[in-house]
Design a protein around this motif. Structure first.
Motif, PDB file in Angstrom:
ATOM      1  N   SER A  64       0.785  -1.436   0.327  1.00 15.62           N
ATOM      2  CA  SER A  64       0.391  -0.279  -0.193  1.00 15.62           C
ATOM      3  C   SER A  64       0.663   1.247   0.049  1.00 15.62           C
ATOM      4  N   ALA A  67       1.826   1.483  -3.146  1.00 17.73           N
ATOM      5  CA  ALA A  67       1.378   1.799  -4.751  1.00 17.73           C
ATOM      6  C   ALA A  67       0.896   3.852  -4.269  1.00 17.73           C
ATOM      7  N   SER A  68       1.251   3.954  -2.691  1.00 17.44           N
ATOM      8  CA  SER A  68       0.904   5.305  -2.724  1.00 17.44           C
ATOM      9  C   SER A  68       1.748   6.569  -3.562  1.00 17.44           C
ATOM     10  N   LYS A  69       2.605   5.998  -2.914  1.00 16.20           N
ATOM     11  CA  LYS A  69       4.083   6.688  -3.884  1.00 16.20           C
ATOM     12  C   LYS A  69       4.452   6.547  -5.361  1.00 16.20           C
ATOM     13  N   GLU A  70       3.755   5.679  -5.564  1.00 17.41           N
ATOM     14  CA  GLU A  70       3.622   6.099  -7.127  1.00 17.41           C
ATOM     15  C   GLU A  70       2.485   6.243  -7.474  1.00 17.41           C
ATOM     16  N   LYS A  71       1.641   6.719  -6.402  1.00 18.24           N
ATOM     17  CA  LYS A  71       0.345   7.921  -6.849  1.00 18.24           C
ATOM     18  C   LYS A  71       0.711   9.086  -6.564  1.00 18.24           C
ATOM     19  N   GLU A  72       1.754   9.137  -6.014  1.00 17.45           N
ATOM     20  CA  GLU A  72       2.570  10.637  -5.567  1.00 17.45           C
ATOM     21  C   GLU A  72       2.978  10.407  -6.846  1.00 17.45           C
ATOM     22  N   LEU A  74       2.866   9.451 -10.105  1.00 14.58           N
ATOM     23  CA  LEU A  74       2.557   9.672 -10.962  1.00 14.58           C
ATOM     24  C   LEU A  74       1.310  11.387 -11.129  1.00 14.58           C
ATOM     25  N   ILE A  75       1.475  11.861  -9.688  1.00 22.74           N
ATOM     26  CA  ILE A  75       0.664  12.999  -9.646  1.00 22.74           C
ATOM     27  C   ILE A  75       1.147  14.200  -9.995  1.00 22.74           C
TER      28      ILE A  75
END
Length: 104
Positions: A64, A67-72, A74-75
């Motif tokens: 998680s 995934a959160s780091k990857e989401k950051e 990507l944002i």
């Protein structure tokens, strides 16, 4: 002679009763030991199950977090792309304005 035979018979009965009593006590002690061993094994299994659950939760937390780091990331990449698009539009607008001024 008959008294002696009766005493021998009585002693044999007492010995038999003592033997049965001893066997019963040994059986009860064995049963208690087996119950204690079963309880220890149950506790060990519960401990292993709790450890496995904790490890699973930790793995899910790590996934998680990744995934959160990857989401950051990507944002942040999307924001940079948007800023570049705005900058490109501004440059295009300025180029149009310069072209319009030159054509006059």
């Amino acid at each position: 002679l008959q008294d002696a035979a009766e005493r021998v018979l009585k002693l044999k009965e007492e010995a038999n009763e003592l033997s049965l009593k001893k066997s019963k006590e040994e059986a009860e002690a064995t049963l208690k030991a087996l119950q204690a061993k079963a309880e220890a094994e149950r506790t060990e299994l519960e401990s292993l199950a709790a450890k496995n659950r904790a490890e699973g939760m930790l793995k899910r937390a790590i996934v998680s977090k990744k995934a959160s780091k990857e989401k950051e990331l990507l944002i942040a990449e999307a924001k940079r792309a948007e800023e570049e698009m705005i900058a490109a539009k501004q440059i295009a607008k300025e180029a149009e304005e310069v072209a319009a001024m030159k054509s006059k």
